[in-house]
Motif scaffolding. Structure first.
Motif, PDB file in Angstrom:
ATOM      1  N   GLU A  55      24.847 -55.404   8.434  1.00 59.00           N
ATOM      2  CA  GLU A  55      24.508 -53.983   8.464  1.00 59.00           C
ATOM      3  C   GLU A  55      24.854 -53.361   9.814  1.00 59.00           C
ATOM      4  O   GLU A  55      25.328 -52.222   9.889  1.00 59.00           O
ATOM      5  CB  GLU A  55      23.027 -53.803   8.161  1.00 59.00           C
ATOM      6  CG  GLU A  55      22.563 -52.357   8.125  1.00 59.00           C
ATOM      7  CD  GLU A  55      21.076 -52.236   7.837  1.00 59.00           C
ATOM      8  OE1 GLU A  55      20.643 -51.166   7.394  1.00 59.00           O
ATOM      9  OE2 GLU A  55      20.346 -53.226   8.055  1.00 59.00           O
TER      10      GLU A  55
ATOM     11  N   THR B 262      27.393 -50.204   9.793  1.00 55.37           N
ATOM     12  CA  THR B 262      26.880 -48.893  10.209  1.00 55.37           C
ATOM     13  C   THR B 262      27.507 -48.428  11.521  1.00 55.37           C
ATOM     14  O   THR B 262      27.581 -47.225  11.785  1.00 55.37           O
ATOM     15  CB  THR B 262      25.345 -48.924  10.368  1.00 55.37           C
ATOM     16  OG1 THR B 262      24.973 -49.983  11.265  1.00 55.37           O
ATOM     17  CG2 THR B 262      24.668 -49.146   9.029  1.00 55.37           C
TER      18      THR B 262
ATOM     19  N   TYR C  51      22.495 -60.170   5.843  1.00 56.13           N
ATOM     20  CA  TYR C  51      22.816 -58.783   5.495  1.00 56.13           C
ATOM     21  C   TYR C  51      22.412 -57.817   6.602  1.00 56.13           C
ATOM     22  O   TYR C  51      23.090 -56.804   6.829  1.00 56.13           O
ATOM     23  CB  TYR C  51      22.156 -58.388   4.169  1.00 56.13           C
ATOM     24  CG  TYR C  51      20.659 -58.230   4.215  1.00 56.13           C
ATOM     25  CD1 TYR C  51      20.073 -57.013   4.532  1.00 56.13           C
ATOM     26  CD2 TYR C  51      19.820 -59.313   3.926  1.00 56.13           C
ATOM     27  CE1 TYR C  51      18.688 -56.880   4.573  1.00 56.13           C
ATOM     28  CE2 TYR C  51      18.448 -59.183   3.960  1.00 56.13           C
ATOM     29  CZ  TYR C  51      17.884 -57.963   4.290  1.00 56.13           C
ATOM     30  OH  TYR C  51      16.518 -57.839   4.333  1.00 56.13           O
ATOM     31  N   PHE C  52      21.331 -58.107   7.321  1.00 56.70           N
ATOM     32  CA  PHE C  52      20.934 -57.189   8.386  1.00 56.70           C
ATOM     33  C   PHE C  52      21.818 -57.352   9.624  1.00 56.70           C
ATOM     34  O   PHE C  52      21.913 -56.434  10.442  1.00 56.70           O
ATOM     35  CB  PHE C  52      19.446 -57.322   8.744  1.00 56.70           C
ATOM     36  CG  PHE C  52      18.935 -58.709   8.962  1.00 56.70           C
ATOM     37  CD1 PHE C  52      19.019 -59.321  10.190  1.00 56.70           C
ATOM     38  CD2 PHE C  52      18.341 -59.410   7.915  1.00 56.70           C
ATOM     39  CE1 PHE C  52      18.530 -60.608  10.391  1.00 56.70           C
ATOM     40  CE2 PHE C  52      17.848 -60.697   8.112  1.00 56.70           C
ATOM     41  CZ  PHE C  52      17.944 -61.298   9.356  1.00 56.70           C
TER      42      PHE C  52
ATOM     43  N   TYR D 298      22.280 -51.349   2.643  1.00 63.66           N
ATOM     44  CA  TYR D 298      22.454 -51.963   3.952  1.00 63.66           C
ATOM     45  C   TYR D 298      23.908 -51.903   4.412  1.00 63.66           C
ATOM     46  O   TYR D 298      24.205 -52.218   5.560  1.00 63.66           O
ATOM     47  CB  TYR D 298      21.995 -53.426   3.911  1.00 63.66           C
ATOM     48  CG  TYR D 298      20.584 -53.592   3.417  1.00 63.66           C
ATOM     49  CD1 TYR D 298      19.506 -53.193   4.196  1.00 63.66           C
ATOM     50  CD2 TYR D 298      20.329 -54.120   2.152  1.00 63.66           C
ATOM     51  CE1 TYR D 298      18.204 -53.321   3.734  1.00 63.66           C
ATOM     52  CE2 TYR D 298      19.024 -54.263   1.683  1.00 63.66           C
ATOM     53  CZ  TYR D 298      17.975 -53.862   2.478  1.00 63.66           C
ATOM     54  OH  TYR D 298      16.683 -53.988   2.019  1.00 63.66           O
TER      55      TYR D 298
ATOM     56  N   SER E  39      25.545 -51.547  -1.482  1.00 66.82           N
ATOM     57  CA  SER E  39      24.257 -51.831  -0.852  1.00 66.82           C
ATOM     58  C   SER E  39      23.842 -50.722   0.107  1.00 66.82           C
ATOM     59  O   SER E  39      24.677 -50.163   0.827  1.00 66.82           O
ATOM     60  CB  SER E  39      24.325 -53.156  -0.095  1.00 66.82           C
ATOM     61  OG  SER E  39      23.121 -53.408   0.591  1.00 66.82           O
TER      62      SER E  39
END
Length: 400
Positions: free
Chosen positions: A48, A52, A44-45, A101, A99
């Motif tokens: 992200e 983003t 997920y990171f 994230y 989320s």
């Protein structure tokens, strides 16, 4: 004469146990979707960073296409994307908020649907794609007020009748003993399988959040009061296995070609005693999973769980489903703090040798009952700055 020759030739083939049409019995019995899986976990990171940095759907699609093309060019055929890291989602959900994230704020508007785009891009490149879910984790923090107002965990916690559905310790978790929680998890999986053309649903290695009796005290007391005679530990394992079996059944009812798999810790006793996950049962009884992918994050020199022995043990154990193996690219160039031996060659195995993962892949190819491997994780696979990782990835490409 020609007809006689054909008949005699056919008879010989039949007597030899061959098929006139070609192919062995093993070929016929092999599942249509059977493939040697070469997968990359995308956390997920890592997702992200893509969301983003992508303000529009087109920007995200371009970024995903670039990432997936690179993964495929390295020889991989599967991407496993963590689209529900907590009780929030990187997709349109009727059960979980967007989320934090994904676009920075939990419960915000879904600017575009990351999972839908990733599925389309993956399949356009002929990659398999799996939706990776953490079923019981609600939040990486422990402050309930930080959850969005439309997060069901917050609603439950603030409700007198549903409060025990949520457990707070160092983080926030769903209570595995709650029937409401099991229903939520199953419904959350169902909506993904119904709405997205994923090839599999993938759970990671987190199950019961703690061994504390406080996690499910009310539910266990009610169970005992109602005549239940299982110990707390056995009852907890039944709770988790019931959830797993329910998810498997739900997936198969919707689409039998979609798979369901779990990536547990590689030490059976840790799963069984600490997480109340009866992984051995799932690997040896039908009706729980299509595959098991133990995270064998150890080197060849590890004394407690040497890679070769651990992989072989899993290959001998797993009888009811396919077996994949998770590999720790993230350890490349690093000291292994979890090495069971305090000798330098064990601690520095990944630091001194930049072909550990590639040799592990080669070894797995020699085990008859192993059907693939997963690399943790995408950011290490694409690391262009760390010499040890770059060299290890080159060696992985060479053995692919």
């Amino acid at each position: 004469m020609k007809k006689i020759f054909i008949c005699l030739f056919t008879l010989i083939l039949l007597l030899c146990g061959c098929s006139v049409q070609g192919g062995t019995q093993a070929d016929k019995d092999e599942p249509v979707n059977a493939v040697y899986v070469k997968a990359v976990w995308i956390t997920y990171f890592e997702l992200e960073k893509l969301t983003t940095n992508s303000k529009t759907e087109k920007e995200f699609e371009k970024a995903v296409k670039s990432a997936f093309k690179e993964i495929k060019s390295d020889g991989f055929n599967t991407v496993t994307v963590q689209v529900r890291p907590c009780a929030d989602a990187f997709y349109k959900s009727d059960y979980f908020p967007v989320s934090k994230y994904c676009f920075g704020v939990q419960g915000c508007e879904l600017k575009y649907d990351p999972l839908e785009i990733m599925v389309n891009v993956a399949h356009s490149l002929k990659l398999r794609i799996e939706a990776w879910i953490n079923p019981y984790r609600v939040s990486q923090a422990k402050e309930i007020d930080e959850l969005s107002d439309n997060n069901i965990a917050k609603e439950w916690y603030n409700s007198k009748d549903k409060k025990t559905n949520v457990y707070i310790d160092d983080k926030i978790y769903f209570n595995p003993a709650s029937s409401d929680v099991k229903t939520l998890i199953v419904n959350g999986v169902k909506e993904i399988v119904e709405n997205y053309a994923v090839d599999a649903i993938h759970f990671d290695d987190y199950f019961y959040p703690s061994k504390s009796k406080d996690v499910d005290k009310a539910e266990y007391n009610a169970y005992v009061k109602g005549g239940g005679d299982l110990s707390l530990s056995d009852w907890r394992r039944e709770n988790v296995s019931d959830m797993v079996q329910s998810v498997y059944s739900a997936v198969k009812k919707i689409n039998s070609s979609v798979e369901f798999g779990i990536s547990p810790q590689s030490k059976l006793s840790a799963n069984y005693e600490n997480l109340y996950a009866d992984v051995e049962r799932w690997a040896t009884e039908e009706g729980f999973v299509d595959y098991i992918c133990p995270q064998i994050y150890f080197g060849f020199y590890n004394e407690a769980q040497p890679f070769t022995k651990t992989a072989k043990d899993w290959a001998e154990l797993t009888t009811s489903c396919r077996l994949y193996v998770g590999l720790p690219l993230y350890k490349s160039g690093q000291e292994d703090k979890f090495a069971s031996s305090d000798t330098d060659y064990a601690i520095n195995e990944f630091k001194d040798n930049h072909n550990v993962i590639s040799r592990q892949i080669s070894y797995l190819g020699q085990l008859e009952n192993v059907s693939g491997f997963y690399i943790y994780s995408y950011s290490y696979l694409t690391d262009k700055e760390t010499p040890s990782v770059v060299e290890e990835v080159k060696n992985i490409r060479d053995v692919m």
